[in-house]
Design a protein around this motif. Structure first.
Motif, PDB file in Angstrom:
ATOM      1  N   ASP A  74       0.823  -1.209   0.000  1.00 52.36           N
ATOM      2  CA  ASP A  74       0.000   0.000   0.000  1.00 52.36           C
ATOM      3  C   ASP A  74       0.862   1.265   0.000  1.00 52.36           C
ATOM      4  O   ASP A  74       0.536   2.250  -0.684  1.00 52.36           O
ATOM      5  CB  ASP A  74      -0.919  -0.003   1.224  1.00 52.36           C
TER       6      ASP A  74
ATOM      7  N   VAL B  59       2.274   1.784  -3.600  1.00 55.74           N
ATOM      8  CA  VAL B  59       1.283   2.351  -4.519  1.00 55.74           C
ATOM      9  C   VAL B  59       1.046   3.827  -4.205  1.00 55.74           C
ATOM     10  O   VAL B  59       1.008   4.670  -5.115  1.00 55.74           O
ATOM     11  CB  VAL B  59      -0.043   1.567  -4.441  1.00 55.74           C
ATOM     12  N   ALA B  60       0.915   4.136  -2.920  1.00 55.47           N
ATOM     13  CA  ALA B  60       0.649   5.519  -2.523  1.00 55.47           C
ATOM     14  C   ALA B  60       1.787   6.437  -2.952  1.00 55.47           C
ATOM     15  O   ALA B  60       1.553   7.557  -3.425  1.00 55.47           O
ATOM     16  CB  ALA B  60       0.442   5.604  -1.010  1.00 55.47           C
TER      17      ALA B  60
ATOM     18  N   THR C 246       0.810  -0.288  -9.829  1.00 57.66           N
ATOM     19  CA  THR C 246       1.090   1.140  -9.649  1.00 57.66           C
ATOM     20  C   THR C 246       1.217   1.852 -10.992  1.00 57.66           C
ATOM     21  O   THR C 246       0.638   2.928 -11.203  1.00 57.66           O
ATOM     22  CB  THR C 246       2.379   1.332  -8.830  1.00 57.66           C
TER      23      THR C 246
ATOM     24  N   GLN D  34      -2.159   2.482 -12.710  1.00 57.23           N
ATOM     25  CA  GLN D  34      -2.905   3.609 -12.163  1.00 57.23           C
ATOM     26  C   GLN D  34      -2.298   4.945 -12.598  1.00 57.23           C
ATOM     27  O   GLN D  34      -3.017   5.914 -12.834  1.00 57.23           O
ATOM     28  CB  GLN D  34      -2.951   3.516 -10.632  1.00 57.23           C
TER      29      GLN D  34
ATOM     30  N   THR E 207      -6.861   6.594  -9.388  1.00 64.48           N
ATOM     31  CA  THR E 207      -6.668   5.600  -8.336  1.00 64.48           C
ATOM     32  C   THR E 207      -7.693   4.485  -8.470  1.00 64.48           C
ATOM     33  O   THR E 207      -8.862   4.737  -8.739  1.00 64.48           O
ATOM     34  CB  THR E 207      -6.812   6.263  -6.953  1.00 64.48           C
ATOM     35  N   ASP E 208      -7.224   3.245  -8.300  1.00 63.40           N
ATOM     36  CA  ASP E 208      -8.122   2.090  -8.333  1.00 63.40           C
ATOM     37  C   ASP E 208      -7.783   1.210  -7.134  1.00 63.40           C
ATOM     38  O   ASP E 208      -7.062   0.220  -7.252  1.00 63.40           O
ATOM     39  CB  ASP E 208      -7.955   1.315  -9.648  1.00 63.40           C
ATOM     40  N   ARG E 209      -8.290   1.598  -5.978  1.00 65.34           N
ATOM     41  CA  ARG E 209      -7.974   0.876  -4.746  1.00 65.34           C
ATOM     42  C   ARG E 209      -8.514  -0.549  -4.778  1.00 65.34           C
ATOM     43  O   ARG E 209      -7.890  -1.474  -4.240  1.00 65.34           O
ATOM     44  CB  ARG E 209      -8.552   1.642  -3.545  1.00 65.34           C
ATOM     45  N   THR E 210      -9.665  -0.741  -5.404  1.00 61.21           N
ATOM     46  CA  THR E 210     -10.248  -2.082  -5.469  1.00 61.21           C
ATOM     47  C   THR E 210      -9.328  -3.031  -6.213  1.00 61.21           C
ATOM     48  O   THR E 210      -9.077  -4.160  -5.763  1.00 61.21           O
ATOM     49  CB  THR E 210     -11.623  -2.035  -6.167  1.00 61.21           C
TER      50      THR E 210
ATOM     51  N   SER F 144      -6.055  -2.625  -6.715  1.00 62.12           N
ATOM     52  CA  SER F 144      -4.816  -2.780  -5.957  1.00 62.12           C
ATOM     53  C   SER F 144      -4.976  -3.782  -4.826  1.00 62.12           C
ATOM     54  O   SER F 144      -4.133  -4.670  -4.633  1.00 62.12           O
ATOM     55  CB  SER F 144      -4.371  -1.421  -5.400  1.00 62.12           C
ATOM     56  N   ASP F 145      -6.066  -3.675  -4.081  1.00 61.12           N
ATOM     57  CA  ASP F 145      -6.307  -4.597  -2.964  1.00 61.12           C
ATOM     58  C   ASP F 145      -6.475  -6.029  -3.460  1.00 61.12           C
ATOM     59  O   ASP F 145      -5.977  -6.981  -2.844  1.00 61.12           O
ATOM     60  CB  ASP F 145      -7.550  -4.172  -2.179  1.00 61.12           C
TER      61      ASP F 145
ATOM     62  N   ARG G 232      -3.090  -7.355  -4.675  1.00 65.24           N
ATOM     63  CA  ARG G 232      -2.245  -7.560  -3.483  1.00 65.24           C
ATOM     64  C   ARG G 232      -2.631  -8.847  -2.762  1.00 65.24           C
ATOM     65  O   ARG G 232      -1.775  -9.689  -2.463  1.00 65.24           O
ATOM     66  CB  ARG G 232      -2.409  -6.374  -2.537  1.00 65.24           C
TER      67      ARG G 232
END
Length: 215
Positions: free
Chosen positions: A70, A73-74, A138, A141, A147-150, A152-153, A156
């Protein structure tokens, strides 16, 4: 300039004009444009590692991998100019020396997880699996500028499941064993250290027996 125009070519003349030096001065200190870019890449990794070091270890190497993903990516989304230089400029056979620093941190986490019996692949393969998927998510995006948190999660958790052997469908003996093993190792306070170590040893024996039957 890199931050203002991520991915764009930067003119050496513009850099010299901004700094107030002549071209020979730049070549004296950096040798070439590539030398200057490599110095910028190293600065990017310094910034990245300073962000990672601000996060305290949880004591659980697998959870630290999740948290590190995380943070990776951030950093990329917050610093696309640096990130595309650090990981997006690809030349066959070339890897900037500073890239090895975060890779070594990840490999150490993988070795700790392996020592706890929580990996189903060698630690080197586990570290590589996490790193390449982390970079890919990363860069995607950054390319899409959103941003595509879904995603990425999901990637991961899929990568973690793959290296810990918990990716197979429920009801698969080996995967079920590794799911329990992963849960026990991630929550040692539930049973206590001695009981956790004992149960983990039994589960590893069951996993090894299941592998032998499968062969």
């Amino acid at each position: 300039m890199i931050a203002a125009s991520p991915g764009e070519e930067i003119s050496l003349r513009a850099i010299c004009d901004a700094v107030g030096v002549k071209m020979p001065t730049l070549y004296h200190f950096f040798g070439s444009k590539q030398g200057l870019l490599e110095a910028v890449i190293e600065r990017g990794f310094d910034l990245y590692l300073s962000v990672k070091s601000a996060h305290e270890s949880t004591g659980d190497p697998i959870q630290d991998m999740r948290d590190g993903w995380d943070a990776h990516v951030a950093f990329g989304l917050a610093n696309p100019g640096f990130y595309t230089l650090m990981y997006g400029k690809v030349r066959p056979g070339y890897s900037p020396a500073p890239q090895s620093r975060p890779s070594e941190i990840l490999l150490e986490l993988a070795r700790r997880a392996d020592a706890q019996g929580r990996l189903v692949v060698p630690p080197e393969q586990a570290a590589a699996h996490i790193l390449v998927t982390n970079i890919g998510v990363t860069l995607r995006q950054i390319v899409l500028a959103q941003t595509d948190r879904t995603l990425s999660d999901a990637v991961r958790d899929g990568a973690i499941a793959a290296i810990t052997g918990t990716a197979a469908a429920p009801g698969t003996g080996r995967a079920d064993i590794h799911r329990v093993l992963e849960h026990v190792a991630a929550h040692p306070d539930t049973l206590g250290l001695e009981e956790t170590a004992m149960l983990s040893a039994w589960l590893r024996r069951l996993a090894a027996a299941d592998d032998a039957v499968g062969q």
